[in-house]
Design a protein around this motif. Sequence first.
Motif, PDB file in Angstrom:
ATOM      1  N   SER A  59       0.831  -1.211   0.000  1.00 17.94           N
ATOM      2  CA  SER A  59       0.000   0.000   0.000  1.00 17.94           C
ATOM      3  C   SER A  59       0.867   1.264   0.000  1.00 17.94           C
ATOM      4  N   PHE A  60       2.017   1.232   0.663  1.00 17.16           N
ATOM      5  CA  PHE A  60       2.951   2.365   0.643  1.00 17.16           C
ATOM      6  C   PHE A  60       3.359   2.670  -0.795  1.00 17.16           C
ATOM      7  N   TYR A  61       3.783   1.640  -1.521  1.00 14.78           N
ATOM      8  CA  TYR A  61       4.238   1.849  -2.895  1.00 14.78           C
ATOM      9  C   TYR A  61       3.084   2.217  -3.826  1.00 14.78           C
ATOM     10  N   GLU A  62       1.902   1.649  -3.596  1.00 11.74           N
ATOM     11  CA  GLU A  62       0.749   2.019  -4.420  1.00 11.74           C
ATOM     12  C   GLU A  62       0.422   3.501  -4.267  1.00 11.74           C
ATOM     13  N   LYS A  63       0.562   4.039  -3.073  1.00 12.32           N
ATOM     14  CA  LYS A  63       0.325   5.472  -2.854  1.00 12.32           C
ATOM     15  C   LYS A  63       1.325   6.326  -3.611  1.00 12.32           C
ATOM     16  N   LEU A  64       2.483   5.757  -3.917  1.00 13.23           N
ATOM     17  CA  LEU A  64       3.511   6.467  -4.679  1.00 13.23           C
ATOM     18  C   LEU A  64       3.377   6.247  -6.183  1.00 13.23           C
ATOM     19  N   GLY A  65       2.344   5.510  -6.590  1.00 12.27           N
ATOM     20  CA  GLY A  65       2.102   5.302  -8.012  1.00 12.27           C
ATOM     21  C   GLY A  65       2.635   4.007  -8.579  1.00 12.27           C
ATOM     22  N   TYR A  66       3.148   3.126  -7.755  1.00 10.04           N
ATOM     23  CA  TYR A  66       3.647   1.835  -8.227  1.00 10.04           C
ATOM     24  C   TYR A  66       2.479   0.876  -8.433  1.00 10.04           C
ATOM     25  N   MET A  67       2.622   0.008  -9.427  1.00 11.68           N
ATOM     26  CA  MET A  67       1.586  -0.971  -9.758  1.00 11.68           C
ATOM     27  C   MET A  67       2.140  -2.380  -9.560  1.00 11.68           C
ATOM     28  N   ARG A  68       1.278  -3.274  -9.117  1.00  6.10           N
ATOM     29  CA  ARG A  68       1.663  -4.680  -8.979  1.00  6.10           C
ATOM     30  C   ARG A  68       1.864  -5.287 -10.357  1.00  6.10           C
ATOM     31  N   VAL A  69       2.894  -6.118 -10.458  1.00  3.57           N
ATOM     32  CA  VAL A  69       3.190  -6.821 -11.704  1.00  3.57           C
ATOM     33  C   VAL A  69       3.352  -8.298 -11.347  1.00  3.57           C
ATOM     34  N   GLY A  70       2.458  -9.126 -11.794  1.00  6.10           N
ATOM     35  CA  GLY A  70       2.574 -10.545 -11.506  1.00  6.10           C
ATOM     36  C   GLY A  70       1.942 -10.929 -10.183  1.00  6.10           C
ATOM     37  N   GLN A  71       2.218 -12.148  -9.802  1.00  9.63           N
ATOM     38  CA  GLN A  71       1.623 -12.753  -8.623  1.00  9.63           C
ATOM     39  C   GLN A  71       2.553 -12.656  -7.415  1.00  9.63           C
ATOM     40  N   GLU A  72       1.954 -12.807  -6.261  1.00 11.13           N
ATOM     41  CA  GLU A  72       2.714 -12.852  -5.016  1.00 11.13           C
ATOM     42  C   GLU A  72       3.674 -14.036  -5.050  1.00 11.13           C
ATOM     43  N   PHE A  73       4.859 -13.870  -4.466  1.00  7.98           N
ATOM     44  CA  PHE A  73       5.827 -14.956  -4.371  1.00  7.98           C
ATOM     45  C   PHE A  73       6.517 -14.882  -3.015  1.00  7.98           C
ATOM     46  N   ASN A  74       7.147 -15.964  -2.628  1.00 11.95           N
ATOM     47  CA  ASN A  74       7.854 -16.019  -1.348  1.00 11.95           C
ATOM     48  C   ASN A  74       9.352 -16.050  -1.582  1.00 11.95           C
ATOM     49  N   GLU A  75      10.054 -15.305  -0.753  1.00 11.71           N
ATOM     50  CA  GLU A  75      11.506 -15.323  -0.766  1.00 11.71           C
ATOM     51  C   GLU A  75      11.946 -15.413   0.691  1.00 11.71           C
ATOM     52  N   VAL A  76      12.701 -16.426   1.008  1.00 12.23           N
ATOM     53  CA  VAL A  76      13.108 -16.742   2.375  1.00 12.23           C
ATOM     54  C   VAL A  76      11.933 -16.689   3.350  1.00 12.23           C
ATOM     55  N   GLY A  77      10.792 -17.215   2.901  1.00 15.60           N
ATOM     56  CA  GLY A  77       9.605 -17.302   3.746  1.00 15.60           C
ATOM     57  C   GLY A  77       8.825 -16.009   3.898  1.00 15.60           C
ATOM     58  N   ILE A  78       9.174 -14.968   3.149  1.00 11.30           N
ATOM     59  CA  ILE A  78       8.493 -13.678   3.240  1.00 11.30           C
ATOM     60  C   ILE A  78       7.734 -13.430   1.938  1.00 11.30           C
ATOM     61  N   PRO A  79       6.437 -13.083   2.015  1.00  4.67           N
ATOM     62  CA  PRO A  79       5.671 -12.824   0.789  1.00  4.67           C
ATOM     63  C   PRO A  79       6.000 -11.463   0.174  1.00  4.67           C
ATOM     64  N   TYR A  80       6.227 -11.480  -1.127  1.00  3.75           N
ATOM     65  CA  TYR A  80       6.563 -10.297  -1.914  1.00  3.75           C
ATOM     66  C   TYR A  80       5.692 -10.233  -3.154  1.00  3.75           C
ATOM     67  N   VAL A  81       5.705  -9.087  -3.808  1.00  4.26           N
ATOM     68  CA  VAL A  81       5.125  -8.932  -5.140  1.00  4.26           C
ATOM     69  C   VAL A  81       6.009  -7.945  -5.905  1.00  4.26           C
ATOM     70  N   LYS A  82       6.172  -8.196  -7.206  1.00  2.00           N
ATOM     71  CA  LYS A  82       6.935  -7.273  -8.052  1.00  2.00           C
ATOM     72  C   LYS A  82       6.047  -6.056  -8.320  1.00  2.00           C
ATOM     73  N   MET A  83       6.678  -4.877  -8.312  1.00  2.00           N
ATOM     74  CA  MET A  83       5.963  -3.640  -8.601  1.00  2.00           C
ATOM     75  C   MET A  83       6.814  -2.788  -9.530  1.00  2.00           C
ATOM     76  N   GLU A  84       6.130  -1.909 -10.283  1.00  2.00           N
ATOM     77  CA  GLU A  84       6.859  -1.014 -11.157  1.00  2.00           C
ATOM     78  C   GLU A  84       6.128   0.296 -11.330  1.00  2.00           C
ATOM     79  N   LYS A  85       6.885   1.294 -11.771  1.00  2.00           N
ATOM     80  CA  LYS A  85       6.337   2.623 -12.022  1.00  2.00           C
ATOM     81  C   LYS A  85       7.092   3.211 -13.196  1.00  2.00           C
ATOM     82  N   ILE A  86       6.363   3.821 -14.104  1.00  2.00           N
ATOM     83  CA  ILE A  86       6.974   4.527 -15.227  1.00  2.00           C
ATOM     84  C   ILE A  86       6.537   5.987 -15.117  1.00  2.00           C
ATOM     85  N   ILE A  87       7.527   6.881 -15.120  1.00  2.00           N
ATOM     86  CA  ILE A  87       7.204   8.312 -15.014  1.00  2.00           C
ATOM     87  C   ILE A  87       7.531   9.029 -16.305  1.00  2.00           C
TER      88      ILE A  87
END
Length: 87
Positions: A59-87
């Motif tokens: 939600s922090f990154y979404e407020k800055l204009g970043y968009m989710r790209v792809g599905q949630e994934f785990n890295e060392v047991g922590i859930p992540y999602v790829k995000m990107e922003k084009i300005i």
Amino acid sequence: TCALPIFCSTAVAKIRQFAVDFELQGKGHGRNMMHFIEVKLAQQGINHFMLNARMTAVSFYEKLGYMRVGQEFNEVGIPYVKMEKII
């Protein structure tokens, strides 16, 4: 030229290991740092930003204009999602 924690190619910056100390969160420090990074890199011609966000920070990154790209994934047991922003 980019230095850690940012990896840059000719047009894309991947922001890595970005965090604000828990006690300082909610005071605008993270937003200010991200804005500074984006402005400085945009001055160098980089307008595409990518990062892997912990699900707790999406939600922090979404407020800055970043968009989710792809599905949630785990890295060392922590859930992540790829995000990107084009300005």
